[in-house]
Motif scaffolding. Structure first.
Motif, short mmCIF file in Angstrom:
data_model
loop_
_atom_site.label_atom_id
_atom_site.label_comp_id
_atom_site.label_asym_id
_atom_site.label_seq_id
_atom_site.Cartn_x
_atom_site.Cartn_y
_atom_site.Cartn_z
N LYS A 151 0.98 -1.19 -0.03
CA LYS A 151 0.15 0.06 -0.01
C LYS A 151 1.00 1.27 0.09
N GLN A 152 1.97 1.08 0.67
CA GLN A 152 2.85 2.45 0.78
C GLN A 152 3.37 2.53 -0.64
N GLN A 201 2.01 1.84 -3.43
CA GLN A 201 0.94 2.40 -4.41
C GLN A 201 0.80 3.71 -4.41
N LYS A 202 1.11 4.28 -3.14
CA LYS A 202 0.77 5.72 -3.04
C LYS A 202 1.44 6.70 -3.88
N SER A 203 2.65 6.02 -4.46
CA SER A 203 3.70 6.86 -5.00
C SER A 203 3.34 6.91 -6.56
N LYS A 248 -4.54 6.08 -7.62
CA LYS A 248 -4.89 7.54 -7.80
C LYS A 248 -4.89 7.55 -9.54
#
Length: 304
Positions: free
Chosen positions: A26-27, A29-31, A67
């Motif tokens: 998940k970390q 994926q945020k980028s 995103k």
């Protein structure tokens, strides 16, 4: 920040991306931000039987949050639209990942481009952008890429070779590793056999002499044997004069696990080392290992 452009709407690009994305933490994926046509993304999620929800600019599926920067279909191809939007957002030090498209879908100033590298050369007014292929610690630089074979001899100059080799060395040092040794192929079979098979290799000799002043350079080496010059104890840069000469051994060794990289931009651009695979579109059977490798390499670079 990592921006990803969607590529052709009926290629396997979005499929292999979505199947790779859900494997990331998940970390990580945020980028990542995907620039895509919303309708095309929804269609691909449905083709994969991925249940999803939409919350503002997030697509929620498979316990993942993606995103997006969305756009609507219009008269411009989705490949070009997504690329132009990403380029308007990207900043120095960001990473651009482009998913596969066909060459008729990249249009700049009303003219078709022969690929992403050519589009970026025209967009950034830099003819010496480098097309580089990399897998693990193996790196291949092409002096010429998407031009007819008949134009290669007149295109290759000492200055072009020196410029591309130096650019590649500098960008590898910035993003990946320091280069210890450069190996350059000849143009003609057997490097011309001292003029018996052509004299075009003389410019490569001149470039090697100049480059040797700053780094160890071997060559020119016959193109059909250069790939045997492997030394796992040092970081080598293999340089080939034209497209198929370099990519035949590279793709034979690494298959779809490889990166197509553009060096010479204010940011780094990478793509998977395979094409659109239109015949596999919508079937859910495309090999996504190359895309997963690309995402993991991009995340490593983003951390730097």
């Amino acid at each position: 920040m990592i921006f990803i452009t969607q590529g052709h709407e009926k290629a396997v690009g979005l499929e292999v991306f979505l199947r790779s994305f859900v494997l990331l933490s998940k970390q990580h994926q945020k980028s990542i931000t995907l620039v895509c046509c919303k309708d095309t993304l929804i269609k691909n999620l449905n083709l994969l039987n991925f249940s999803f929800e939409i919350s503002e600019k997030l697509f929620l599926f498979c316990n993942s949050a993606l995103k997006i920067i969305e756009f609507k279909k219009d008269e411009i191809s989705e490949s070009t639209r997504s690329l132009e939007i990403a380029l308007s957002k990207i900043k120095k030090g960001d990473i651009l990942l482009t998913l596969p498209t066909s060459k008729d879908q990249l249009i700049l100033e009303g003219q078709n481009c022969k690929g992403y590298t050519e589009f970026l050369r025209k967009r950034f007014l830099n003819e010496n952008l480098c097309m580089v292929f990399r897998a693990f610690n193996h790196t291949t630089l092409l002096i010429t890429d998407h031009i007819p074979l008949s134009q290669v001899p007149s295109t290759v100059t000492r200055e072009l070779i020196e410029s591309k080799v130096n650019t590649c060395i500098n960008y590898l040092d910035k993003y990946f590793n320091t280069v210890d040794e450069v190996i350059i192929s000849g143009l003609n079979p057997h490097c011309g056999e001292n003029g018996l098979l052509g004299t075009e290799d003389s410019v490569i000799d001149d470039a090697v002499k100049e480059l040797n002043k700053s780094i160890k350079v071997i060559g020119p080496v016959s193109g059909d044997t250069l790939h045997f010059h492997n030394n796992i104890n040092i970081n080598q840069l293999k340089v080939y004069i034209y497209h198929d000469q370099g990519l035949a051994p590279f793709k034979n060794q690494f298959k779809t696990i490889g990166l197509n990289i553009t060096f010479g931009l204010p940011f780094i651009r990478m793509s998977v080392d395979h094409g659109t695979a239109f015949d596999l579109y919508g079937r859910g059977v495309a090999d996504f290992s190359g895309c997963y490798y690309m995402l993991k390499e991009a995340i490593k670079l983003d951390k730097k």
